[in-house]
Design an enzyme around this catalytic site. Sequence first.
Site, PDB file in Angstrom:
ATOM      1  N   ASP A  67       0.844  -1.191   0.000  1.00  0.00           N
ATOM      2  CA  ASP A  67       0.000   0.000   0.000  1.00  0.00           C
ATOM      3  C   ASP A  67       0.880   1.243   0.000  1.00  0.00           C
ATOM      4  O   ASP A  67       2.063   1.182   0.316  1.00  0.00           O
ATOM      5  CB  ASP A  67      -0.954   0.005   1.193  1.00  0.00           C
ATOM      6  CG  ASP A  67      -0.274  -0.451   2.475  1.00  0.00           C
ATOM      7  OD1 ASP A  67      -0.882  -1.221   3.224  1.00  0.00           O
ATOM      8  OD2 ASP A  67       0.882  -0.027   2.715  1.00  0.00           O
ATOM      9  N   ASP A  69       1.290   5.179   1.209  1.00  0.00           N
ATOM     10  CA  ASP A  69       0.857   6.228   2.127  1.00  0.00           C
ATOM     11  C   ASP A  69       1.463   7.564   1.690  1.00  0.00           C
ATOM     12  O   ASP A  69       2.602   7.619   1.237  1.00  0.00           O
ATOM     13  CB  ASP A  69       1.324   5.914   3.553  1.00  0.00           C
ATOM     14  CG  ASP A  69       0.672   4.655   4.100  1.00  0.00           C
ATOM     15  OD1 ASP A  69      -0.416   4.293   3.603  1.00  0.00           O
ATOM     16  OD2 ASP A  69       1.241   4.025   5.008  1.00  0.00           O
ATOM     17  N   ASP A 146       8.887   4.894  13.591  1.00  0.00           N
ATOM     18  CA  ASP A 146       9.636   3.933  14.401  1.00  0.00           C
ATOM     19  C   ASP A 146      11.078   3.738  13.929  1.00  0.00           C
ATOM     20  O   ASP A 146      12.025   4.009  14.657  1.00  0.00           O
ATOM     21  CB  ASP A 146       8.880   2.604  14.534  1.00  0.00           C
ATOM     22  CG  ASP A 146       8.309   2.077  13.230  1.00  0.00           C
ATOM     23  OD1 ASP A 146       8.589   2.658  12.158  1.00  0.00           O
ATOM     24  OD2 ASP A 146       7.584   1.065  13.269  1.00  0.00           O
TER      25      ASP A 146
HETATM   26  P1  ATP Z   1       4.328  -3.081   6.149  1.00  0.00           P
HETATM   27  O1  ATP Z   1       3.292  -2.340   5.375  1.00  0.00           O
HETATM   28  O2  ATP Z   1       5.278  -3.872   5.369  1.00  0.00           O
HETATM   29  O3  ATP Z   1       3.733  -3.839   7.280  1.00  0.00           O
HETATM   30  P2  ATP Z   1       4.997  -0.488   7.114  1.00  0.00           P
HETATM   31  O4  ATP Z   1       6.285   0.107   7.593  1.00  0.00           O
HETATM   32  O5  ATP Z   1       4.365   0.152   5.934  1.00  0.00           O
HETATM   33  O6  ATP Z   1       5.269  -2.020   6.862  1.00  0.00           O
HETATM   34  P3  ATP Z   1       2.605   0.188   8.512  1.00  0.00           P
HETATM   35  O7  ATP Z   1       2.022  -0.455   9.711  1.00  0.00           O
HETATM   36  O8  ATP Z   1       1.861   0.173   7.228  1.00  0.00           O
HETATM   37  O9  ATP Z   1       4.025  -0.514   8.327  1.00  0.00           O
HETATM   38  O10 ATP Z   1       2.961   1.672   8.936  1.00  0.00           O
HETATM   39  C1  ATP Z   1       3.237   2.713   8.021  1.00  0.00           C
HETATM   40  C2  ATP Z   1       4.289   3.659   8.597  1.00  0.00           C
HETATM   41  O11 ATP Z   1       3.825   4.232   9.824  1.00  0.00           O
HETATM   42  C3  ATP Z   1       5.592   2.988   8.952  1.00  0.00           C
HETATM   43  O12 ATP Z   1       6.457   2.883   7.846  1.00  0.00           O
HETATM   44  C4  ATP Z   1       6.149   3.908  10.018  1.00  0.00           C
HETATM   45  O13 ATP Z   1       6.740   5.034   9.438  1.00  0.00           O
HETATM   46  C5  ATP Z   1       4.895   4.346  10.755  1.00  0.00           C
HETATM   47  N1  ATP Z   1       4.599   3.460  11.905  1.00  0.00           N
HETATM   48  C6  ATP Z   1       3.868   2.326  11.891  1.00  0.00           C
HETATM   49  N2  ATP Z   1       3.786   1.778  13.113  1.00  0.00           N
HETATM   50  C7  ATP Z   1       4.488   2.566  13.929  1.00  0.00           C
HETATM   51  C8  ATP Z   1       4.777   2.534  15.329  1.00  0.00           C
HETATM   52  N3  ATP Z   1       4.330   1.552  16.099  1.00  0.00           N
HETATM   53  N4  ATP Z   1       5.505   3.538  15.833  1.00  0.00           N
HETATM   54  C9  ATP Z   1       5.948   4.556  15.063  1.00  0.00           C
HETATM   55  N5  ATP Z   1       5.718   4.630  13.759  1.00  0.00           N
HETATM   56  C10 ATP Z   1       4.993   3.673  13.177  1.00  0.00           C
HETATM   57 MG    MG Z   2       2.382  -0.294   5.115  1.00  0.00          MG
END
Ligand code: ATP
Ligand code: MG
Length: 445
Positions: A67, A69, A146
């Site tokens: 996805d 963002d 994070d």
């Molecule tokens: P994936 O989609 O592969 O699970 P992702 O990094 O995109 O990994 P998401 O849960 O979609 O994970 O989160 C999007 C973004 O939001 C992350 O890349 C990060 O920048 C931020 N984020 C997500 N969870 C946290 C958290 N627990 N603490 C701080 N920032 C976060």
């Molecule tokens: Mg994601």
Amino acid sequence: MHNDSAPVPTPVSAGLRSIPRDQHSISRRQISQNALRVLYRLHEAGHEAYLVGGAVRDVLVGLTPKDFDVATDATPEQVKALFRNCRLIGRRFRLAHVVFGREIIEVATFRANVDDGSGDREVHDGGRLLRDNVYGTIEDDAVRRDFTANALYYAIADFSVRDYVGGFEDVQNRVMRLIGDPDTRYREDPVRMLRAVRLAAKLDFAIEPGTAEPIPRLAHLLSEAAPARLFEECLKLFLSGHAVASFEGLERHGLLSALFPESAAALASNRSGALRAMVVAGLASTDARVAAGEPVSPAFLFATLLWPAFCRVWMKLQAEGVQPVEAQRRAADRVTLHQVTTVALPRRFSLPMQEIWLLQARFPLRQRKRVTRTLSHPRFRAAFDFLVLRQNASNAHAADVAFWEEAQRDPDNAIALYPGEHEDGDDERAPRRRRRRRRTQSSAG
Ligand code: ATP
Ligand code: MG
């Protein structure tokens, strides 16, 4: 302004590094058309617009993002005014979702780190909820994320990558590094420990030593996380094609016992290693299915992950004198009941999970009627696949696998081909019990 008592991450002031188009590998061809539309529309309306987070990271390492963002300085209301297909979600922190059929582009206004991003922790300060729409600068937005690899911004204005935390270098070096002080960041949101392991497994990154060090020490904090959120996190850990790497990472960093206490204990006390081999074989086959584009089910996954716990309780109950069938049913219930306090496995998955377990005891029963009944059970196929797993791991079920393989083609032929194990066994139906007991007095267990 932040309140001093709020757990605000240590500020990182690496400053901005801007990586121009010709020095990074992101091209617009790798970004979804809908995300590009959103980025351009915001940009044309005079706002800042960036692709951010996992999508930037994934494209940089050559993966296809799930996805996309977007981060912007436009407020949610301003975003909504630009898109007909936009709805605002979230109460405390408002986000804009721009909807294109099945694809949703999430557009978030830059925010400051008052919100821990966890979705289930609330920071109180003298009774006041410190979780409002606190908008910030792009740099505020970067440092509240994070990991450094998750805090990169791809600018639609000039196609550069903006890096405030050293994430670009970390991605090149394939390193997961927490932004700020690791202890503090894990305490703010313990799920970040799982995210470290999960993303390292998914991306084949190393976890930077300072980021890895606190994990075994703080693993117990996961008990404070919402069980429903941990369930979602488990699906991402184990159903995204890197289950074996995730499992090994959880083991290595002392997180397995925080997520699955009873299974971890059973694995630790299983000296032959057969239970671990079975779990790893199950996860490997899950990964193979994901790689082949085949469906994978949470019920089968949890049947695998919790099988060690189930076997242990089942044997313990039998040692206490509980009849095998009853022991099985009680073990299934007990393991499920205990597990959901940590990881909230919904009933629509825990029920079929239990059926997969309970069907295992029916496989040695080869009377014609029983064979028909077992074959017609809605969970037969999953339970049979599970039997094959057990066979691969311990080689003790070859006869059963051969029989049921044939039985699926031709039950009568299977019965003719594999005779000798027709004696009646455990049956949960009460009317049959007396007859069974008389005939197999000494064979219980
Ligand atoms: P994936 O989609 O592969 O699970 P992702 O990094 O995109 O990994 P998401 O849960 O979609 O994970 O989160 C999007 C973004 O939001 C992350 O890349 C990060 O920048 C931020 N984020 C997500 N969870 C946290 C958290 N627990 N603490 C701080 N920032 C976060
Ligand atoms: Mg994601």
